[in-house]
Motif scaffolding. Structure first.
Motif, mmCIF file in Angstrom:
data_model
loop_
_atom_site.group_PDB
_atom_site.id
_atom_site.type_symbol
_atom_site.label_atom_id
_atom_site.label_comp_id
_atom_site.label_asym_id
_atom_site.label_seq_id
_atom_site.Cartn_x
_atom_site.Cartn_y
_atom_site.Cartn_z
ATOM 1 N N THR A 201 3.224 -13.555 4.020
ATOM 2 C CA THR A 201 2.552 -14.085 5.139
ATOM 3 C C THR A 201 3.384 -14.580 6.409
ATOM 4 N N ASP A 202 4.512 -14.719 6.236
ATOM 5 C CA ASP A 202 5.441 -14.918 7.352
ATOM 6 C C ASP A 202 5.707 -13.546 8.280
ATOM 7 N N GLY B 192 0.800 -11.473 11.521
ATOM 8 C CA GLY B 192 0.477 -12.767 12.424
ATOM 9 C C GLY B 192 -1.229 -12.320 13.046
ATOM 10 N N GLY C 78 -1.156 -14.633 17.741
ATOM 11 C CA GLY C 78 -0.071 -15.134 18.219
ATOM 12 C C GLY C 78 0.859 -16.261 17.160
ATOM 13 N N GLU C 79 0.278 -16.387 15.972
ATOM 14 C CA GLU C 79 0.963 -16.932 14.847
ATOM 15 C C GLU C 79 1.074 -16.340 13.771
ATOM 16 N N THR C 80 1.698 -16.896 12.753
ATOM 17 C CA THR C 80 1.989 -16.131 11.478
ATOM 18 C C THR C 80 0.761 -16.785 10.620
ATOM 19 N N THR D 112 1.110 -17.832 7.688
ATOM 20 C CA THR D 112 1.728 -18.915 6.916
ATOM 21 C C THR D 112 1.378 -20.231 7.750
ATOM 22 N N VAL D 113 1.499 -20.017 9.065
ATOM 23 C CA VAL D 113 1.233 -21.169 9.972
ATOM 24 C C VAL D 113 -0.174 -21.592 10.136
ATOM 25 N N ARG D 114 -0.861 -20.650 10.168
ATOM 26 C CA ARG D 114 -2.253 -20.980 10.538
ATOM 27 C C ARG D 114 -3.022 -21.519 8.811
ATOM 28 N N ARG E 135 -1.940 -25.197 8.797
ATOM 29 C CA ARG E 135 -2.960 -25.943 9.501
ATOM 30 C C ARG E 135 -4.401 -26.118 9.068
#
Length: 51
Positions: free
Chosen positions: A33-34, A37, A40-42, A44-46, A49
């Motif tokens: 998941t890294d 995207g 504009g974001e991975t 992992t980050v989504r 959050r």
């Protein structure tokens, strides 16, 4: 899970495209998941959050 997925994908290709199941090759390539995207974001980050 992978054998079940492989059987399902094979059957889908047989049903939709008329493929021969004996010569159909299914490759499953999992992407970390890294390295994936959205907007504009991975992923992992989504996912972090959204917890």
């Amino acid at each position: 899970m992978v054998p079940h997925l492989t059987r399902g994908v094979t059957q889908l290709l047989v049903d939709v495209m008329g493929k021969n199941p004996n010569t159909t090759v299914v490759v499953i390539d999992e992407v970390d998941t890294d390295n994936w995207g959205i907007g504009g974001e991975t992923v992992t980050v989504r996912r972090q959050r959204e917890k």
